[in-house]
Structures are given as structure tokens and as C-alpha cells.
Scaffold this motif. Structure first.
Motif, PDB file in Angstrom:
ATOM      1  N   PHE A 147       0.894  -1.315  -0.145  1.00  7.14           N
ATOM      2  CA  PHE A 147      -0.027  -0.087   0.009  1.00  7.14           C
ATOM      3  C   PHE A 147       0.725   1.163  -0.060  1.00  7.14           C
ATOM      4  CE2 PHE A 147      -2.721  -3.433   1.458  1.00  7.14           C
ATOM      5  CZ  PHE A 147      -3.686  -3.057   0.699  1.00  7.14           C
ATOM      6  N   VAL A 148       0.600   2.026  -0.902  1.00  9.49           N
ATOM      7  CA  VAL A 148       1.030   3.373  -0.981  1.00  9.49           C
ATOM      8  C   VAL A 148      -0.005   4.617  -0.368  1.00  9.49           C
ATOM      9  CG1 VAL A 148       2.438   5.085  -2.358  1.00  9.49           C
ATOM     10  CG2 VAL A 148       2.606   2.713  -2.855  1.00  9.49           C
ATOM     11  N   VAL A 149       0.536   5.138   0.645  1.00  7.98           N
ATOM     12  CA  VAL A 149      -0.241   6.260   1.151  1.00  7.98           C
ATOM     13  C   VAL A 149       0.463   7.668   0.888  1.00  7.98           C
ATOM     14  CG1 VAL A 149      -1.167   7.200   3.320  1.00  7.98           C
ATOM     15  CG2 VAL A 149      -0.880   4.982   3.279  1.00  7.98           C
ATOM     16  N   ASP A 150      -0.494   8.326  -0.023  1.00  8.04           N
ATOM     17  CA  ASP A 150      -0.142   9.782  -0.542  1.00  8.04           C
ATOM     18  C   ASP A 150      -0.525  10.783   0.721  1.00  8.04           C
ATOM     19  OD1 ASP A 150       0.749  11.898  -1.899  1.00  8.04           O
ATOM     20  OD2 ASP A 150      -1.117  11.910  -3.277  1.00  8.04           O
ATOM     21  N   LEU A 151       0.772  11.294   1.253  1.00 12.37           N
ATOM     22  CA  LEU A 151       0.392  12.226   2.373  1.00 12.37           C
ATOM     23  C   LEU A 151       0.457  13.704   2.121  1.00 12.37           C
ATOM     24  CD1 LEU A 151       2.633  10.282   4.965  1.00 12.37           C
ATOM     25  CD2 LEU A 151       0.364  10.503   5.124  1.00 12.37           C
ATOM     26  N   PRO A 152      -0.156  14.622   2.836  1.00 15.99           N
ATOM     27  CA  PRO A 152      -0.131  15.809   2.655  1.00 15.99           C
ATOM     28  C   PRO A 152       1.424  16.693   2.628  1.00 15.99           C
ATOM     29  CG  PRO A 152      -1.554  15.372   4.095  1.00 15.99           C
ATOM     30  CD  PRO A 152      -0.993  14.254   4.146  1.00 15.99           C
ATOM     31  N   GLY A 153       1.504  17.550   1.566  1.00 13.56           N
ATOM     32  CA  GLY A 153       2.752  18.091   1.561  1.00 13.56           C
ATOM     33  C   GLY A 153       3.370  18.714   2.619  1.00 13.56           C
ATOM     34  N   ILE A 154       4.628  18.570   2.822  1.00 13.89           N
ATOM     35  CA  ILE A 154       5.284  19.240   3.996  1.00 13.89           C
ATOM     36  C   ILE A 154       6.618  20.154   3.616  1.00 13.89           C
ATOM     37  CG2 ILE A 154       4.643  17.819   5.908  1.00 13.89           C
ATOM     38  CD1 ILE A 154       7.030  16.466   5.722  1.00 13.89           C
ATOM     39  N   TYR A 155       6.770  21.191   4.240  1.00 20.23           N
ATOM     40  CA  TYR A 155       7.964  21.953   4.004  1.00 20.23           C
ATOM     41  C   TYR A 155       9.143  21.708   5.087  1.00 20.23           C
ATOM     42  CZ  TYR A 155       6.068  25.212   0.680  1.00 20.23           C
ATOM     43  OH  TYR A 155       5.393  25.833  -0.239  1.00 20.23           O
ATOM     44  N   SER A 156       8.552  20.962   6.391  1.00 20.47           N
ATOM     45  CA  SER A 156       9.639  20.641   7.496  1.00 20.47           C
ATOM     46  C   SER A 156       8.937  19.843   8.145  1.00 20.47           C
ATOM     47  CB  SER A 156      10.143  21.756   8.118  1.00 20.47           C
ATOM     48  OG  SER A 156       8.905  22.289   9.098  1.00 20.47           O
ATOM     49  N   MET A 157       9.617  19.090   9.157  1.00 17.52           N
ATOM     50  CA  MET A 157       9.057  18.324  10.191  1.00 17.52           C
ATOM     51  C   MET A 157       8.634  19.001  11.464  1.00 17.52           C
ATOM     52  SD  MET A 157       9.076  15.057   9.414  1.00 17.52           S
ATOM     53  CE  MET A 157       8.959  14.010  10.481  1.00 17.52           C
ATOM     54  N   THR A 158       8.639  20.172  11.262  1.00 16.11           N
ATOM     55  CA  THR A 158       7.959  20.957  12.351  1.00 16.11           C
ATOM     56  C   THR A 158       6.586  21.408  11.961  1.00 16.11           C
ATOM     57  OG1 THR A 158       9.927  21.962  12.567  1.00 16.11           O
ATOM     58  CG2 THR A 158       8.243  22.908  14.029  1.00 16.11           C
ATOM     59  N   PRO A 159       5.349  20.667  12.207  1.00 13.13           N
ATOM     60  CA  PRO A 159       4.251  20.836  11.693  1.00 13.13           C
ATOM     61  C   PRO A 159       3.276  21.941  12.278  1.00 13.13           C
ATOM     62  CG  PRO A 159       4.034  19.230  13.307  1.00 13.13           C
ATOM     63  CD  PRO A 159       5.551  19.756  13.331  1.00 13.13           C
ATOM     64  N   ARG A 160       3.075  23.016  11.080  1.00  9.72           N
ATOM     65  CA  ARG A 160       2.434  24.071  11.248  1.00  9.72           C
ATOM     66  C   ARG A 160       0.822  24.254  11.129  1.00  9.72           C
ATOM     67  NH1 ARG A 160       7.036  26.724  12.500  1.00  9.72           N
ATOM     68  NH2 ARG A 160       7.836  25.820  10.681  1.00  9.72           N
ATOM     69  N   SER A 161       0.385  23.509   9.990  1.00  6.05           N
ATOM     70  CA  SER A 161      -1.051  23.323   9.716  1.00  6.05           C
ATOM     71  C   SER A 161      -1.286  21.994   9.870  1.00  6.05           C
ATOM     72  CB  SER A 161      -0.911  23.757   7.939  1.00  6.05           C
ATOM     73  OG  SER A 161      -0.599  22.752   7.266  1.00  6.05           O
ATOM     74  N   GLU A 162      -2.707  21.976   9.929  1.00  5.47           N
ATOM     75  CA  GLU A 162      -3.344  20.593  10.031  1.00  5.47           C
ATOM     76  C   GLU A 162      -2.807  19.418   8.991  1.00  5.47           C
ATOM     77  OE1 GLU A 162      -5.883  19.555  12.365  1.00  5.47           O
ATOM     78  OE2 GLU A 162      -5.335  21.113  13.242  1.00  5.47           O
ATOM     79  N   ASP A 163      -2.625  19.933   7.809  1.00  6.74           N
ATOM     80  CA  ASP A 163      -2.113  18.931   6.806  1.00  6.74           C
ATOM     81  C   ASP A 163      -0.618  18.386   7.272  1.00  6.74           C
ATOM     82  OD1 ASP A 163      -4.119  18.923   5.108  1.00  6.74           O
ATOM     83  OD2 ASP A 163      -2.892  20.010   3.459  1.00  6.74           O
TER      84      ASP A 163
ATOM     85  N   ILE B  50     -14.369  23.324   2.421  1.00 10.55           N
ATOM     86  CA  ILE B  50     -13.980  23.325   3.809  1.00 10.55           C
ATOM     87  C   ILE B  50     -12.594  22.634   4.032  1.00 10.55           C
ATOM     88  CG2 ILE B  50     -14.726  22.744   6.134  1.00 10.55           C
ATOM     89  CD1 ILE B  50     -17.596  23.861   5.046  1.00 10.55           C
ATOM     90  N   MET B  51     -12.748  21.546   3.316  1.00  8.35           N
ATOM     91  CA  MET B  51     -11.459  20.646   3.632  1.00  8.35           C
ATOM     92  C   MET B  51     -10.281  21.170   3.080  1.00  8.35           C
ATOM     93  SD  MET B  51     -12.458  16.676   3.564  1.00  8.35           S
ATOM     94  CE  MET B  51     -13.111  16.603   1.789  1.00  8.35           C
ATOM     95  N   ALA B  52     -10.441  22.070   1.966  1.00  6.56           N
ATOM     96  CA  ALA B  52      -9.184  22.901   1.208  1.00  6.56           C
ATOM     97  C   ALA B  52      -8.769  23.822   2.194  1.00  6.56           C
ATOM     98  CB  ALA B  52      -9.578  23.313   0.052  1.00  6.56           C
ATOM     99  N   THR B  53      -9.549  24.387   3.525  1.00  9.10           N
ATOM    100  CA  THR B  53      -9.097  25.487   3.962  1.00  9.10           C
ATOM    101  C   THR B  53      -7.975  25.026   5.015  1.00  9.10           C
ATOM    102  OG1 THR B  53     -10.548  24.711   5.945  1.00  9.10           O
ATOM    103  CG2 THR B  53     -11.477  26.542   4.351  1.00  9.10           C
ATOM    104  N   ARG B  54      -7.777  23.821   4.919  1.00  4.94           N
ATOM    105  CA  ARG B  54      -6.295  23.327   5.900  1.00  4.94           C
ATOM    106  C   ARG B  54      -4.930  23.735   5.244  1.00  4.94           C
ATOM    107  NH1 ARG B  54      -7.030  18.202   4.602  1.00  4.94           N
ATOM    108  NH2 ARG B  54      -9.107  17.647   4.428  1.00  4.94           N
ATOM    109  N   THR B  55      -5.060  24.409   4.211  1.00  7.64           N
ATOM    110  CA  THR B  55      -3.619  24.804   3.726  1.00  7.64           C
ATOM    111  C   THR B  55      -3.536  26.390   4.542  1.00  7.64           C
ATOM    112  OG1 THR B  55      -4.804  25.784   1.768  1.00  7.64           O
ATOM    113  CG2 THR B  55      -3.552  23.643   1.636  1.00  7.64           C
TER     114      THR B  55
END
Lengths: 92, 632
Positions: free
Chosen positions: B71-87, B361-366
Motif C-alpha cells: 500500500f502506498v499512502v499519499d500524505l499531505p505536502g510538508i515543508y519541514s518536520m515541524t508541523p504548522r498546519s493541520e495537513d 472546507i477541507m481545502a481550508t487546511r492549507t
């Protein structure tokens, strides 16, 4: 949160005219905001080029570390620049 | 699938995981993650939700040589390993194993943009430091070569102690190396490169310096600047041409949805009527036929008609997003959005809300800023979503004459529809201003937007996304709307008297309608509309199916006249306009309530939102009808 304006820091990115370039010196922003900008390439010592703006002049677009990033003018006015590269001591 | 006992030793623990081996696909935004994911899994993918949060993720299957599923899980894009948004938090939790439903991945595919390698390598440092088997994929190889850049994947692999594949996900070049890596993951434990201890780099400047050094060692030559992107930006962000193109694009999307979808919608409607009639002619007269033809076909069919329109809107938004224009549009919109206390990033969810508030509403996560995000979630349901179109179209066709206003360009009917769109928009802006001057008052927030190079959207990615949307829409039609339609049909046929269903007015549904009638009579609505208002709490478009069912039963003996004729007899023009106003404002959508609750994590906000929108709807409709009565 109230942002403290650091006087005497000199010129900021907001004053850079389109086509001009400068070294980023210091980010005068709350930790979280400056961290986000640094992830996008706004690290002290990096060359930033003013690449243009949205119609109306705000937000402005800056070219930094290979990508184009749009920033509002009031954010750009917290990013201090210098004409010379930073010294070793300043980089650390 | 649970026989993953072949893993042992240094490999990550995978035993007894229900899903079998799984690989996390991570990378910064705009690195081509979805394109690679679609290449790898094609149609063998589905949308899933993380429990607790509604962050959608795609999971796809890849079969390895021994016939085992990976299984390949496509995860939301990240800039760093310090999470700042829900995504980012979702991605972070999965990678460190804090997501209990998925557990730690067996391996990671880290996808980076090779045309901006050194900045993207900054993310590689913390991901590789996790010590999991990782394949580093350098994407956009075609772009890199075309612009004169180069990199030595083998040298890079040596530097970072992880396999590296230079590929182009959009052309498919080199993708077999990723597949090969995946198969290796399934067949045997692949340990992290032995004895390679990855340095832990605490600060961003340290990571950037490391990335620069590693890039040099890997013989990285940065490509020439993207000339085409710069040329296009000079036009799209031009002081005069920029806003003009922006308006043309937005209006073009609307025009396309209405005129472009019409033939397809007519076709679908025709097909539903024809199949319903065919079904009716094969079935014996009786309760079952009535349930199937009036209840199911009438109710669900009236909703399925809108599938083409919804898909077309998602197609347009997909093209704008994948080409890179939407990022520019957000920058152009930012100044205007700032005036009402929002920011440019809210433009994208609000544009999607014209299709449906749920994905919007889901797209507001960015949006990183919590208050900006909250404000956007609260106003999104005011945007005229496609579920309002059925009732608008029906009422306009029944009550508004098509008097030409501007010659052939604009008729009165189109003008009324446009007016309803404007009304929803004004309500959204007004609410945003209200929120900003009261509960969500705060200093200006930051707006940061990366402008990726313009790219040709991948047809496969667009089509797969449309299929997702079609499946979600049809699932809703097949569950919620089907249940409501059947439930209504039953309530309209009970209680039986002398072995016969009662007149609709005496049925349970009719009694409920008549119970609410006194409240809605000042709005110009009778008990039949009352039933529709109640059933459409589930979803706005349900009212059309409901009215279809009610009038169908009412006129069962006679040749039933079209819905339009029945409505003209039953509603005054004042009531019809009031009904349109009611639907412009009311939050008649259970899915939206549910998604707001899940996204904001409490019932408080959706309750306030529902009450506020209902208040506006009721008094807006009341005012409309009373004004009509006064001036008639």
C-alpha cells in the motif's frame, strides 16, 4: 501579538525595487512566522531578488533560493537587508 | 494479507498490521507527489480519511512479484518536520508513528523537485534522520535537463546513505526504479543502509548548509531560470492585463459550467426519465412500482442530473490548480480579500465552494492562521454551491419570464440567477466583516504563497480526481438521498386506510407539513413546501425530488403535469422569490454541518453557523414575501 519594531536596522525588503537584489540580514517576526519563511528559503545571508508584485503593488514577489514567493508588504518590511554578504559571525 | 511475518531483524516492525506493508509518500508541496502516486497506483486507489480528523488521503495498491499487495499512502505536502498546519501535522504524525490507525510506515518515498534540489534537500535531512528505509526520488528530470541542469544520483546516494532515483513522474521516465524499490520493500526487509549514521541537524540554517554541501558533492548544476514562467507571469501579474485575465478566467469558469454542462445534463435527465419509464412499464401496477418509480427514480434521479455540472467545475478548478495559475490568482485576490479580513489563500476554498462546500472546507487546511481558517470555514457555505442550482433553476423556469435585458447577452432569467450568486457572495463578505470586527478580531496575519513554475496539467491526475468526485457524489445520491427519498415515499403513503394509502394531505408526511405550515405561511410557503424544507435539511437538492414525489402522488390519477405547472398553481411569485432567498442563505446540508464539526472539532461552531444562516434565511424570505404582498 504586538510586533516590536526594531529601529536602526536599516533597509528592508519592502524598499527593494523590482529587479534589485540584496542579502537578507535578519527576520524581525514572531518565531512561528520567521520559521515558515526560513523553510521557504528566507535564511539570513541568502540573496533575495525583488521579482515583481501583484497588480496594485501588494503582495510583492521575491525570488529566493530558486523559487518565487509572494509576501505582503507589511511582512516584507520586517525582513531587513544589507548590501554586503554577512560575516561568519553574523551567519551563526 | 496479514501474513507479513517475513519481516524481521533490522526492518521496522510490520507483523500483524492489517493493511500489510505500507509505504508513505512524502515531499514538499509542488514536488509532483500526486502525479507520481497516480503513476504508481493508477485506478487501484481510493480516498480515505484519517480517523478523528478529516484530512483526506489517498491510498493505492501496488502488487509485488510474489503477488502480495503493497500500500502506498499519499500524505499531505510538508515543508519541514515541524508541523504548522493541520495537513502537516497529519504527515508528521504518520512519519513518526504517532498515527495509531496506520502505525509506522515500512518505508518512505521522499519526492523532491530536482529543479530546486538544494532547497528541497533541506527536508531530506529530518526525514532521513528518522532512520527508516527511504528512497529519495528526484522528480522533474525532464525539466531539469531541458533547462540545462544536472545531478549525479549515484553520488547523491553515497552522500546521504539512501537510494536515489532521478525520474520524471509526468512522462513516466525512470518510474520503474520506484516500482523496483517498492517491490523490494514487500519481498524482504530492507534495512537502512548499514552503519550510515545520519547527522541530526537542529537548525534550519545548518540544514540548508548541509543541503548546499551535499548538492555540490552530487555534482548538482542548478537549471536556468524557468523563462516561460517568467514571461507568463509578466502577463498574468501585469497591472492591467492581470486583473482582466483574472476576471475572464473566473467568468469563463461560470459560463462554462452553465452552458457547457447543459447538453450533458439534458442527456442524463433524458436517460433517467427514459429508464424510469421503462422500469415502470415492466413492473406490475402496485406499491412496489410506485416506490421504485416515484420514490427512488424520482428522488435520486433529480439529483444525479447535476453530476455533469459538478464534474465540470472540478475539472476547471483542477486545471487552474495543476497549471499553477491558481497560486497567481490567490496572490491577485489577496489585496481584496484582506479588505474583508481574509487572505489570498482563502480564494481557493471559496472558489471551490461554488461547486460544493464540503471539499472547500477541507481545502481550508492549507491556511496556517487559525482565525483566517475559521472565518473561511464559516463563510464558505454562503457561496452558491451546485446543490442550490436545482431549486434555483426550477423556480426561475416557473416564475421568471425570460425578458431580454441586454439584447441577446442577458435575459431576465440569467440575471436573476446571477443576482442569487451575488447575494450569496455579499452574505459571505458581510459575515466575514462581522466576524473580523467581533469574535475574530486580530492583527493582520501573514500571507505567504509559493508560486510554482507553470506546468501542463497531467490528464491522468485530472481524470482520477474527477473520478473521486463522481464516486463521492454518487455515493451520497445512493445513500443519503436514496434514504430520504424512500423514507419520504413511505411517510407519504401511511397510514393505510381500508387497504389504500391516504390522500397525501392526510399522510404522515402531510401532517408534518401542515404542522409547520403556520410558521412558514408568512413566507408564502404552504405545507408541501414545508415538507421539502424538512427533507432538504439533508441536502438542498432533495427538495426538488421531494416536490416531484409529492406532486407525483397527488396527481397520480391524472396525467401528471410537469413540476413547473404544479408549482405555478401552488406558489405565488412572492413565495417563489422568498423560497430562492431562503435557499441562498439557509445551511440546508447535513454533509456541510458534519464536515464543519469534524474540521473545527466541536459542535459549537456548526450550531452557531446553522442558527445564524437559518435566521438570515427565515427573515430574508419573510421580508421578500411581505414586500411582494405590499407592492403587488
Amino acid at each position: 501579538m504586538q510586533l516590536s519594531f526594531n529601529k536602526g536596522g536599516g533597509e528592508t525588503l519592502a524598499q527593494l525595487r523590482t529587479g534589485d537584489r540584496a542579502y537578507l540580514h535578519r527576520l524581525d517576526l514572531p518565531e512561528e512566522m520567521s520559521q515558515r519563511l526560513m523553510e521557504l528559503g528566507f535564511l539570513p545571508g541568502t540573496i533575495v531578488v525583488a521579482a515583481g508584485s501583484a497588480p496594485g503593488g501588494d503582495p510583492r514577489i521575491f525570488r529566493v533560493d530558486g523559487s518565487d514567493i509572494a509576501l505582503r508588504r507589511d511582512t516584507a518590511s520586517r525582513l531587513y537587508i544589507s548590501a554586503q554578504p554577512l560575516s561568519e559571525a553574523e551567519l551563526l | 494479507m496479514s501474513d507479513s511475518g517475513s519481516c524481521h531483524g533490522a526492518a521496522p516492525q510490520t507483523v500483524n498490521r492489517k493493511a500489510g506493508h505500507y509505504i508513505a509518500l512524502v515531499g514538499p508541496p509542488n514536488a509532483g507527489k500526486s502525479t507520481l502516486f497516480n503513476r504508481l497506483t493508477g485506478l487501484r486507489q481510493k480516498v480515505a480519511n484519517f480517523p478523528g480528523v478529516t484530512v483526506e488521503y489517498h491510498v493505492g495498491r501496488v502488487r509485488d512479484e510474489s503477488g502480495r499487495d503493497l500500500f502506498v499512502v499519499d500524505l499531505p505536502g510538508i515543508y519541514s518536520m515541524t508541523p504548522r498546519s493541520e495537513d502537516e501535522k497529519v504527515t508528521h504524525d504518520v512519519l513518526v508513528g504517532a498515527n495509531l490507525s496506520l502505525g509506522k510506515p515500512d518505508a518512505i518515498i521522499l519526492i523532491l523537485d530536482s529543479t530546486n534540489l538544494q532547497r528541497h534537500l533541506v527536508l531530506a535531512a529530518p526525514v532521513l534522520a528518522l532512520g527508516m528505509p527511504t528512497l529519495v526520488v528526484l522528480n522533474m528530470a525532464d525539466d531539469l535537463a531541458a533547462r540545462g541542469g544536472s545531478v549525479d544520483p549515484a553520488a547523491l546516494a553515497k552522500e546521504i546513505g539512501a537510494p536515489v532515483a532521478l525520474i520524471s513522474a509526468s512522462t513516466g521516465e525512470g518510474v520503474e526504479r520506484v516500482t523496483h524499490f517498492l517491490r523490494g520493500t514487500g519481498a524482504r526487509p530492507i534495512a537502512p543502509a548499514p552503519k550510515f549514521v545520519f547527522p541530526i541537524l537542529q537548525t534550519l540554517p545548518a540544514r540548508r548548509r548541509w543541503a548546499g554541501r551535499v548538492g555540490l558533492q552530487a555534482g548538482y548544476t542548478a537549471p536556468a531560470p524557468p523563462e516561460w514562467t517568467r514571461r507568463l507571469d509578466r502577463v498574468f501579474l501585469d497591472a492591467v492585463a492581470g486583473p482582466l485575465i483574472f476576471l475572464i478566467v473566473v467568468l469563463g469558469v461560470f459560463q462554462g459550467i452553465f452552458t457547457g454542462a447543459q447538453p450533458m445534463m439534458d442527456g442524463v435527465e433524458h436517460l433517467i426519465n427514459w429508464s424510469g419509464g421503462l422500469l415502470g412499464s415492466y413492473l406490475p401496477e402496485g406499491v412496489f412500482r410506485s416506490l421504485l418509480v416515484e420514490g427512488v427514480w424520482g428522488g435520486v434521479g433529480s439529483v444525479v442530473v447535476f453530476l455533469p455540472q459538478i464534474l465540470l467545475l472540478f475539472l476547471f478548478i483542477g486545471i487552474l490548480e495543476d497549471s499553477g495559475y491558481l497560486a497567481r490568482a490567490a496572490v491577485i485576490a489577496d489585496r481584496t480579500m484582506a479588505r474583508v479580513g481574509l487572505q489570498g489563500k482563502a480564494f481557493i476554498p471559496l472558489l471551490s465552494a461554488y461547486a460544493c462546500a464540503v471539499p472547500a472546507i477541507m481545502a481550508t487546511r492549507t491556511i496556517e492562521d487559525k482565525r483566517d481558517r475559521l472565518a473561511t470555514v464559516l463563510i464558505a457555505p454562503f457561496m452558491t454551491c451546485s446543490a442550490r442550482l436545482p431549486i434555483y433553476t426550477l423556480l426561475i423556469a416557473a416564475f421568471v419570464p425570460n425578458t431580454p435585458l441586454l439584447g441577446q447577452f442577458l435575459g431576465l432569467q440569467a440575471a436573476v440567477l446571477l443576482g442569487l450568486y451575488v447575494l450569496g457572495f455579499i452574505a459571505a463578505v458581510g459575515t466575514a466583516l462581522l466576524l473580523r470586527s467581533s469574535v475574530l478580531r486580530h492583527a493582520k496575519t501573514m500571507f505567504v504563497m509559493e508560486l510554482p513554475p507553470y506546468r501542463r496539467p497531467s490528464v491522468q491526475t485530472l481524470l482520477l480526481r474527477l473520478m473521486d468526485r463522481a464516486v463521492i457524489f454518487l455515493q451520497r445520491a445512493g445513500t443519503v438521498i436514496l434514504l430520504v427519498s424512500v423514507g419520504l415515499w413511505i411517510l407519504a403513503h401511511l397510514p393505510y386506510e381500508n387497504g389504500k394509502p391516504p390522500a397525501i394531505e392526510q399522510s404522515i408526511a402531510g401532517q408534518i407539513g401542515r404542522a409547520v405550515e403556520p410558521v412558514i405561511l408568512p413566507l408564502g410557503f404552504n405545507w408541501k413546501i414545508g415538507i421539502g424544507l424538512i427533507t432538504s435539511l439533508a441536502a438542498r437538492e432533495v427538495i426538488v425530488g421531494t416536490l416531484g414525489t409529492i406532486y407525483g402522488i397527488e396527481n397520480a390519477e391524472k396525467d401528471s403535469p410537469p413540476l413547473i405547472e404544479s408549482l405555478r398553481k401552488d406558489l405565488t411569485p412572492g413565495g417563489a422569490y422568498a423560497l430562492m432567498i431562503f435557499f441562498a442563505f439557509a445551511m440546508q446540508c447535513f454533509s456541510t454541518v458534519a464536515i464543519v464539526r469534524r474540521e473545527l472539532g466541536s459542535w459549537a461552531w456548526p450550531t452557531v453557523q446553522f442558527a445564524y444562516m437559518g435566521f438570515l434565511a427565515y427573515f430574508g424570505a419573510l421580508l421578500t414575501n411581505q414586500v411582494w404582498i405590499a407592492f403587488r
